[in-house]
Design a protein around this motif. Structure first.
Motif, PDB file in Angstrom:
ATOM      1  N   GLU A 120      37.012  86.436  46.757  1.00  0.00           N
ATOM      2  CA  GLU A 120      36.198  85.307  47.209  1.00  0.00           C
ATOM      3  C   GLU A 120      34.874  85.793  47.796  1.00  0.00           C
ATOM      4  O   GLU A 120      33.814  85.186  47.567  1.00  0.00           O
ATOM      5  CB  GLU A 120      36.969  84.497  48.251  1.00  0.00           C
ATOM      6  CG  GLU A 120      36.238  83.252  48.705  1.00  0.00           C
ATOM      7  CD  GLU A 120      37.047  82.426  49.699  1.00  0.00           C
ATOM      8  OE1 GLU A 120      36.521  81.386  50.144  1.00  0.00           O
ATOM      9  OE2 GLU A 120      38.192  82.812  50.016  1.00  0.00           O
ATOM     10  N   ALA A 121      34.921  86.917  48.533  1.00  0.00           N
ATOM     11  CA  ALA A 121      33.698  87.462  49.129  1.00  0.00           C
ATOM     12  C   ALA A 121      32.715  87.911  48.052  1.00  0.00           C
ATOM     13  O   ALA A 121      31.499  87.728  48.184  1.00  0.00           O
ATOM     14  CB  ALA A 121      34.043  88.634  50.056  1.00  0.00           C
ATOM     15  N   ILE A 122      33.227  88.508  46.980  1.00  0.00           N
ATOM     16  CA  ILE A 122      32.369  88.932  45.873  1.00  0.00           C
ATOM     17  C   ILE A 122      31.724  87.716  45.213  1.00  0.00           C
ATOM     18  O   ILE A 122      30.515  87.692  44.942  1.00  0.00           O
ATOM     19  CB  ILE A 122      33.175  89.757  44.852  1.00  0.00           C
ATOM     20  CG1 ILE A 122      33.540  91.117  45.448  1.00  0.00           C
ATOM     21  CG2 ILE A 122      32.383  89.933  43.555  1.00  0.00           C
ATOM     22  CD1 ILE A 122      34.571  91.882  44.642  1.00  0.00           C
ATOM     23  N   MET A 123      32.537  86.695  44.949  1.00  0.00           N
ATOM     24  CA  MET A 123      32.011  85.468  44.326  1.00  0.00           C
ATOM     25  C   MET A 123      30.959  84.816  45.223  1.00  0.00           C
ATOM     26  O   MET A 123      29.909  84.349  44.742  1.00  0.00           O
ATOM     27  CB  MET A 123      33.147  84.478  44.069  1.00  0.00           C
ATOM     28  CG  MET A 123      34.181  84.967  43.087  1.00  0.00           C
ATOM     29  SD  MET A 123      33.477  85.272  41.469  1.00  0.00           S
ATOM     30  CE  MET A 123      34.972  85.557  40.535  1.00  0.00           C
ATOM     31  N   ASP A 124      31.245  84.767  46.521  1.00  0.00           N
ATOM     32  CA  ASP A 124      30.286  84.170  47.461  1.00  0.00           C
ATOM     33  C   ASP A 124      28.954  84.909  47.402  1.00  0.00           C
ATOM     34  O   ASP A 124      27.888  84.285  47.381  1.00  0.00           O
ATOM     35  CB  ASP A 124      30.833  84.211  48.892  1.00  0.00           C
ATOM     36  CG  ASP A 124      31.955  83.210  49.124  1.00  0.00           C
ATOM     37  OD1 ASP A 124      32.128  82.307  48.278  1.00  0.00           O
ATOM     38  OD2 ASP A 124      32.658  83.335  50.147  1.00  0.00           O
ATOM     39  N   GLY A 125      29.027  86.232  47.382  1.00  0.00           N
ATOM     40  CA  GLY A 125      27.804  87.031  47.348  1.00  0.00           C
ATOM     41  C   GLY A 125      27.018  86.816  46.073  1.00  0.00           C
ATOM     42  O   GLY A 125      25.786  86.638  46.102  1.00  0.00           O
ATOM     43  N   MET A 126      27.703  86.825  44.937  1.00  0.00           N
ATOM     44  CA  MET A 126      27.025  86.622  43.654  1.00  0.00           C
ATOM     45  C   MET A 126      26.406  85.227  43.575  1.00  0.00           C
ATOM     46  O   MET A 126      25.278  85.059  43.089  1.00  0.00           O
ATOM     47  CB  MET A 126      28.001  86.833  42.507  1.00  0.00           C
ATOM     48  CG  MET A 126      28.511  88.264  42.361  1.00  0.00           C
ATOM     49  SD  MET A 126      27.233  89.409  41.809  1.00  0.00           S
ATOM     50  CE  MET A 126      27.110  88.955  40.068  1.00  0.00           C
ATOM     51  N   ASN A 127      27.133  84.232  44.063  1.00  0.00           N
ATOM     52  CA  ASN A 127      26.613  82.866  44.020  1.00  0.00           C
ATOM     53  C   ASN A 127      25.446  82.678  44.973  1.00  0.00           C
ATOM     54  O   ASN A 127      24.471  81.993  44.646  1.00  0.00           O
ATOM     55  CB  ASN A 127      27.727  81.865  44.345  1.00  0.00           C
ATOM     56  CG  ASN A 127      28.704  81.695  43.196  1.00  0.00           C
ATOM     57  OD1 ASN A 127      28.309  81.646  42.039  1.00  0.00           O
ATOM     58  ND2 ASN A 127      29.990  81.615  43.499  1.00  0.00           N
ATOM     59  N   TRP A 128      25.529  83.268  46.161  1.00  0.00           N
ATOM     60  CA  TRP A 128      24.420  83.149  47.111  1.00  0.00           C
ATOM     61  C   TRP A 128      23.153  83.797  46.554  1.00  0.00           C
ATOM     62  O   TRP A 128      22.052  83.261  46.696  1.00  0.00           O
ATOM     63  CB  TRP A 128      24.804  83.773  48.453  1.00  0.00           C
ATOM     64  CG  TRP A 128      23.735  83.649  49.488  1.00  0.00           C
ATOM     65  CD1 TRP A 128      23.322  82.494  50.108  1.00  0.00           C
ATOM     66  CD2 TRP A 128      22.928  84.703  50.026  1.00  0.00           C
ATOM     67  NE1 TRP A 128      22.307  82.778  50.999  1.00  0.00           N
ATOM     68  CE2 TRP A 128      22.053  84.117  50.969  1.00  0.00           C
ATOM     69  CE3 TRP A 128      22.874  86.074  49.808  1.00  0.00           C
ATOM     70  CZ2 TRP A 128      21.121  84.876  51.689  1.00  0.00           C
ATOM     71  CZ3 TRP A 128      21.951  86.825  50.515  1.00  0.00           C
ATOM     72  CH2 TRP A 128      21.087  86.230  51.451  1.00  0.00           C
ATOM     73  N   LEU A 129      23.317  84.943  45.881  1.00  0.00           N
ATOM     74  CA  LEU A 129      22.169  85.608  45.262  1.00  0.00           C
ATOM     75  C   LEU A 129      21.721  84.913  43.979  1.00  0.00           C
ATOM     76  O   LEU A 129      20.664  85.241  43.433  1.00  0.00           O
ATOM     77  CB  LEU A 129      22.518  87.069  44.963  1.00  0.00           C
ATOM     78  CG  LEU A 129      22.725  87.975  46.172  1.00  0.00           C
ATOM     79  CD1 LEU A 129      23.255  89.338  45.731  1.00  0.00           C
ATOM     80  CD2 LEU A 129      21.427  88.141  46.956  1.00  0.00           C
ATOM     81  N   ASP A 130      22.528  83.979  43.489  1.00  0.00           N
ATOM     82  CA  ASP A 130      22.243  83.230  42.257  1.00  0.00           C
ATOM     83  C   ASP A 130      22.169  84.157  41.044  1.00  0.00           C
ATOM     84  O   ASP A 130      21.351  83.950  40.145  1.00  0.00           O
ATOM     85  CB  ASP A 130      20.944  82.431  42.395  1.00  0.00           C
ATOM     86  CG  ASP A 130      20.862  81.277  41.402  1.00  0.00           C
ATOM     87  OD1 ASP A 130      21.936  80.786  40.979  1.00  0.00           O
ATOM     88  OD2 ASP A 130      19.751  80.880  41.024  1.00  0.00           O
ATOM     89  N   LEU A 131      23.035  85.167  41.023  1.00  0.00           N
ATOM     90  CA  LEU A 131      23.142  86.054  39.857  1.00  0.00           C
ATOM     91  C   LEU A 131      24.213  85.466  38.939  1.00  0.00           C
ATOM     92  O   LEU A 131      25.384  85.843  38.984  1.00  0.00           O
ATOM     93  CB  LEU A 131      23.499  87.481  40.294  1.00  0.00           C
ATOM     94  CG  LEU A 131      22.440  88.195  41.139  1.00  0.00           C
ATOM     95  CD1 LEU A 131      22.917  89.586  41.537  1.00  0.00           C
ATOM     96  CD2 LEU A 131      21.102  88.276  40.415  1.00  0.00           C
ATOM     97  N   LYS A 132      23.798  84.535  38.119  1.00  0.00           N
ATOM     98  CA  LYS A 132      24.752  83.802  37.285  1.00  0.00           C
ATOM     99  C   LYS A 132      25.224  84.665  36.118  1.00  0.00           C
ATOM    100  O   LYS A 132      24.426  85.364  35.488  1.00  0.00           O
ATOM    101  CB  LYS A 132      24.110  82.517  36.758  1.00  0.00           C
ATOM    102  CG  LYS A 132      23.828  81.471  37.842  1.00  0.00           C
ATOM    103  CD  LYS A 132      23.294  80.190  37.233  1.00  0.00           C
ATOM    104  CE  LYS A 132      23.228  79.071  38.272  1.00  0.00           C
ATOM    105  NZ  LYS A 132      22.277  79.359  39.342  1.00  0.00           N
ATOM    106  N   TRP A 133      26.526  84.613  35.846  1.00  0.00           N
ATOM    107  CA  TRP A 133      27.078  85.381  34.741  1.00  0.00           C
ATOM    108  C   TRP A 133      27.315  84.472  33.545  1.00  0.00           C
ATOM    109  O   TRP A 133      27.534  83.273  33.682  1.00  0.00           O
ATOM    110  CB  TRP A 133      28.356  86.092  35.170  1.00  0.00           C
ATOM    111  CG  TRP A 133      29.369  85.205  35.843  1.00  0.00           C
ATOM    112  CD1 TRP A 133      30.386  84.517  35.255  1.00  0.00           C
ATOM    113  CD2 TRP A 133      29.471  84.910  37.250  1.00  0.00           C
ATOM    114  NE1 TRP A 133      31.119  83.814  36.190  1.00  0.00           N
ATOM    115  CE2 TRP A 133      30.572  84.027  37.416  1.00  0.00           C
ATOM    116  CE3 TRP A 133      28.736  85.298  38.376  1.00  0.00           C
ATOM    117  CZ2 TRP A 133      30.952  83.551  38.673  1.00  0.00           C
ATOM    118  CZ3 TRP A 133      29.111  84.802  39.618  1.00  0.00           C
ATOM    119  CH2 TRP A 133      30.213  83.947  39.757  1.00  0.00           C
TER     120      TRP A 133
END
Length: 470
Positions: A55-68
């Motif tokens: 969840e922490a990884i997902m939160d970080g990626m989403n906050w940075l808006d690095l969409k996969w």
């Protein structure tokens, strides 16, 4: 060929700064080449991987808006695929069962180290299983080539060559049937069509092993690029002792994702002397061959400068959602006060972080009963009572509550009393904000509002009267 990159963190903790930079470089390279970006969760370490870390990884990626574009894929959901590939390798003779006990392996390594040799498996089971029964526990090892070398052209570091004699027959499946990290990575990169692997330099030693397995499978070998580590201000590897290393801690500390991304892209990559890059500019300009192979030092002052730049220059509407988070975090009710866009315009020049911005804006939204002790001692003295009463009367008489009209009232008070502006302005500032510092008084009073300013002036005059009576 479609360029396809991946970010593949292990969920054993938060998304740290080094991982975020690797994700950013991988994402940018895919976007620069109109390619695809894959998110993969490498959770084969069952003891250390946790749902909270995922969840922490997902939160970080989403906050940075690095969409996969694909994923997230989870290695633990692909065990059947790994077992199938292992079975194929056993049948092809590129892997073998190893029955060596832990005791034998430990003794072998101790003997090798005593001789000054590099510890490595001696290949005992590679050729002979005669001493073992079929019902004994075993691991499965990859049959690494014994001769020649692995050569790959690292996109950041240039050609790297490692002799196969330096590599032993690594375990690809444990006794309990679970696959190992290096093996899963190979199968995943193959199945997912990864063309370019951007990752930290700590993986360089894994690369030749993975290339050999790929070749044994007849799979294409990706292009590799190994990014150097990030150091702290003291030249040592970045760690918790340097402060925030988790991406979400930077959010909590008041940084904008745009600022952190801009800072991270420059932490090892450059384009001339340019310091400020929008996301579209990063995508347009980013190349792997411009990434520096030397380690980069984290500089918090520079990050603060960038964050202030983005607070000031981004459209306020873009900043508002991030500021709202900090207002809520500090329990500031913004329903009764100026729009947050106005607060950003007024205070943005004065702060490095949104956390500071929220804290410094409280008096625009909430009344207070206590004044800053030092400011009150210096400016709310008996001599300030007359200027405060006069400026209050002038402010109360205003029919247009504008910055210009407020400035005129303050100036008119100073002129009428034949005193400098500071004799009016400083007591007024403490009276309406509770502290000794604020943006220009006319703008500050404008956004606090007429009713609140008048009520706070009454409060300040009462404070002075009580102080004089004591």
């Amino acid at each position: 060929m479609t360029v396809k990159t991946r970010f593949a963190p292990s969920p054993t903790g938060f998304l740290h700064v080094g991982g975020a930079r690797t994700a950013l470089y991988s994402w940018l390279y895919a976007r620069h080449n109109q390619g695809e970006f894959v998110l993969r969760i490498e959770d084969t370490d069952l003891e250390r991987s946790t749902p909270e870390a995922i969840e922490a990884i997902m939160d970080g990626m989403n906050w940075l808006d690095l969409k996969w574009d694909e994923g997230p894929y989870y290695q633990t959901k692909r065990f059947d695929r790994y077992r199938d590939v292992v079975a194929t390798m056993l049948e092809a003779g590129s892997a073998y069962k190893c029955y060596c006990s832990i005791e034998r392996l430990d003794a072998m390594r101790e003997e090798q180290m005593a001789k000054g040799e590099k510890p490595r498996y001696d290949g005992k089971c590679r050729h002979d299983h005669s001493e073992h029964g079929s019902d004994e526990p075993f691991v499965i090892r990859f049959k690494n080539p014994e001769d020649g070398s692995v050569i790959f052209d690292d996109q950041i570091r240039g050609p790297i060559e490692i002799g196969n004699k330096e590599l032993d027959d690594l375990i690809i499946q444990r006794t309990d049937g679970s696959p190992t990290y290096n093996f899963c990575v190979v199968v995943d990169d193959w199945d997912m069509g990864i063309t370019h692997v951007v990752r930290g330099e700590d993986h360089i030693n894994n690369t030749p092993r993975q290339i050999n397995i790929l070749k044994a499978l007849g799979a294409p070998v990706p292009v590799y690029a190994h990014v150097s580590m990030i150091l702290g201000d003291d030249g040592k590897k970045l760690s918790k002792r340097h402060g925030a290393v988790s991406v979400m801690q930077y959010r909590d500390d008041g940084y904008l994702p745009q600022a952190l991304l801009n800072y991270l892209v420059r932490l090892g990559w450059s384009h001339g002397d340019q310091e400020v890059f929008s996301i579209p500019q990063m995508i347009e300009l980013f190349t792997l061959d411009a990434v520096n192979k030397a380690a980069s030092a984290f500089n918090t002052e520079k990050l603060n400068w960038l964050n202030n730049h983005y607070i000031r220059t981004l459209p306020a509407a873009e900043v508002v959602p991030y500021l709202e988070w900090h207002m809520a975090d500090q329990n500031i009710d913004t329903s009764n006060g100026p729009a947050l866009e106005q607060i950003i315009a007024v205070l943005g020049e004065r702060v490095s972080t949104l956390k500071e911005l929220a804290a410094q804006s409280r008096y625009f939204f909430e009344d207070f009963s206590d004044f800053d002790a030092d400011a009150a001692k210096k400016h709310l003295r008996p001599v300030a009572a007359e200027p405060l009463q006069l400026v209050k009367s002038k402010l109360a008489a205003l029919t247009d509550w504008t910055a210009e009209a407020i400035h005129g009232a303050i100036q008119g008070t100073a002129d009428e009393l034949a005193v400098g502006m500071g004799k009016v302005g400083m007591p007024l500032r403490v009276a309406i904000t509770g502290a000794g510092q604020s943006p220009s008084l006319d703008v500050t009073a404008l956004h606090i509002g007429k009713a609140r300013c008048l009520a706070r002036l009454d409060q300040a005059v009462d404070f002075i009267a009580k102080r004089a009576a004591e």
